[in-house]
Enzyme design. Structure first.
Site, PDB file in Angstrom:
ATOM      1  N   ASP A  66      12.428   8.382  75.003  1.00 37.79           N
ATOM      2  CA  ASP A  66      11.211   9.206  74.941  1.00 37.79           C
ATOM      3  C   ASP A  66      11.502  10.665  74.588  1.00 37.79           C
ATOM      4  OD1 ASP A  66       9.085   7.435  75.371  1.00 37.79           O
ATOM      5  OD2 ASP A  66       9.206   7.581  77.559  1.00 37.79           O
ATOM      6  N   ARG A  91      13.100   9.512  82.492  1.00 40.55           N
ATOM      7  CA  ARG A  91      13.074  10.666  81.581  1.00 40.55           C
ATOM      8  C   ARG A  91      13.830  11.878  82.155  1.00 40.55           C
ATOM      9  NH1 ARG A  91       7.734  11.960  78.307  1.00 40.55           N
ATOM     10  NH2 ARG A  91       9.387  12.895  77.055  1.00 40.55           N
ATOM     11  N   ARG A 136       0.923  13.184  86.131  1.00 39.20           N
ATOM     12  CA  ARG A 136       2.298  13.650  85.951  1.00 39.20           C
ATOM     13  C   ARG A 136       2.519  15.001  86.627  1.00 39.20           C
ATOM     14  NH1 ARG A 136       4.807  10.774  81.715  1.00 39.20           N
ATOM     15  NH2 ARG A 136       3.900   8.674  81.716  1.00 39.20           N
ATOM     16  N   HIS A 165      -1.523  12.523  80.250  1.00 38.06           N
ATOM     17  CA  HIS A 165      -1.129  13.920  80.021  1.00 38.06           C
ATOM     18  C   HIS A 165      -2.359  14.654  79.478  1.00 38.06           C
ATOM     19  CE1 HIS A 165       3.465  13.149  79.374  1.00 38.06           C
ATOM     20  NE2 HIS A 165       3.306  13.813  80.494  1.00 38.06           N
ATOM     21  N   CYS A 259       2.497  15.247  71.020  1.00 42.20           N
ATOM     22  CA  CYS A 259       3.605  14.909  71.926  1.00 42.20           C
ATOM     23  C   CYS A 259       4.955  15.173  71.264  1.00 42.20           C
ATOM     24  CB  CYS A 259       3.559  13.436  72.311  1.00 42.20           C
ATOM     25  SG  CYS A 259       2.082  12.924  73.164  1.00 42.20           S
TER      26      CYS A 259
HETATM   27  N1  ARG Z   1       6.385   7.532  76.928  1.00 39.50           N
HETATM   28  C1  ARG Z   1       6.182   8.925  77.206  1.00 39.50           C
HETATM   29  C2  ARG Z   1       5.762   9.108  78.645  1.00 39.50           C
HETATM   30  O1  ARG Z   1       5.026   8.291  79.135  1.00 39.50           O
HETATM   31  C3  ARG Z   1       5.175   9.494  76.278  1.00 39.50           C
HETATM   32  C4  ARG Z   1       5.036  10.984  76.418  1.00 39.50           C
HETATM   33  C5  ARG Z   1       3.982  11.544  75.523  1.00 39.50           C
HETATM   34  N2  ARG Z   1       3.993  12.952  75.523  1.00 39.50           N
HETATM   35  C6  ARG Z   1       2.919  13.741  75.650  1.00 39.50           C
HETATM   36  N3  ARG Z   1       3.068  15.019  75.517  1.00 39.50           N
HETATM   37  N4  ARG Z   1       1.741  13.257  75.929  1.00 39.50           N
HETATM   38  O2  ARG Z   1       6.171  10.037  79.307  1.00 39.50           O
END
Ligand code: ARG
Length: 271
Positions: A66, A91, A136, A165, A259
């Site tokens: 990612d 991550r 998040r 997000h 993203c």
């Molecule tokens: N697979 C990543 C996650 O779930 C995607 C992140 C996407 N980034 C964003 N800025 N929306 O963290």
């Protein structure tokens, strides 16, 4: 409408894959074409260059699929970089890689005290910082953002796990205007957005579901997923020029153009 030339940080999706699921878009059993992901990402980079923007690149790290989503690498405003702390262990190792890049590039570094996923959840809109929470970035980190950057922070509560997000539910078009999906926010946050941005563009669910709001604007040109045709038409009606890009492979991880793109903002003088 004036375009301002931008400086972006991107990360080539050399090691892109979907081998875990930390949002509802991710299905580790579905096939991903990693080569196509790279070509689509290169096209996005080319679009930025053709618009006159500067694209810096961070070297991708094996085992961090990612890492292509550079927006989650930090928040960079007025020459200050706040690094990140990911919610998910998969991550976690991206954070020090981005932190090292900011240090080498000469930004004033600040470390997060709570979960904070960078520009994925933190968007500068004129003189206010819009900060998402709910999935998040921790609410507690919003106070730190205000202390570090000195912009008033507006907390926005996200309620739909598909729009986990802030940058999947809202995009900043220029210093005064945003576009967003109202139903991705709690009633109170929706009311706050209406007060702050009475002229905002309201996106449809259909456009948000192809990550249409994961867009990048320079104040005049808006780069967005080409599948978001309704939103593109709404934006053109408002006088923006839209440029559609296809990031279908990266969408399998829940990501779109924004993203993949971290804005590097210098101090006011060289903004
Ligand atoms: N697979 C990543 C996650 O779930 C995607 C992140 C996407 N980034 C964003 N800025 N929306 O963290």
């Amino acid at each position: 409408m004036d375009a301002t030339s931008q400086r972006f940080l991107m990360c080539r999706p050399t090691y892109f894959a979907v081998d875990y699921a930390i949002n509802p878009w991710m299905d580790p059993t579905a096939p991903v074409d990693a080569g196509l992901a790279v070509r689509q990402w290169e096209r996005l980079r080319q679009v930025y260059r053709e618009l006159g923007h500067t694209v810096e690149e961070i070297v991708p790290v094996p085992g961090l699929p990612d890492m292509v989503f550079a927006a989650n690498g930090g928040t960079v405003i007025d020459g200050k970089a706040m690094s990140v702390q990911f919610r998910d262990p998969q991550r976690a190792d991206e954070a020090p890689a981005y932190r090292a890049w900011f240090a080498a590039a000469g930004f004033e570094l600040h470390d997060p005290k709570h979960v904070n996923e960078g520009e994925g959840d933190v968007l500068l809109a004129g003189e206010v910082l819009l900060a998402g929470t709910g999935f998040r970035t921790a609410h507690a980190s919003h106070a730190q953002l205000q202390e570090v950057f000195g912009y008033p922070v507006i907390t926005l509560q996200l309620v739909d796990p598909r729009f986990y997000h802030l940058d999947t539910a809202l995009t900043v078009l220029d210093e005064r205007t945003v576009a967003y999906l109202p139903e991705a926010f709690s009633p109170g946050s929706r009311a706050a957005l209406r007060r702050l941005f009475p002229d905002a563009v309201h996106a449809t669910a259909a456009d948000a579901e192809v990550l249409g709001l994961n867009a990048v604007s320079d104040g005049r040109h808006v780069v967005l997923p080409e599948q978001a045709t309704g939103l593109a038409a709404q934006l053109r009606d408002r006088g923006y020029e839209t440029i559609g890009v296809d990031l279908s492979e990266l969408r399998k991880a829940g990501g779109g153009p924004k993203c993949c793109t971290l804005r590097l903002r210098q101090g006011k003088a060289s903004k």
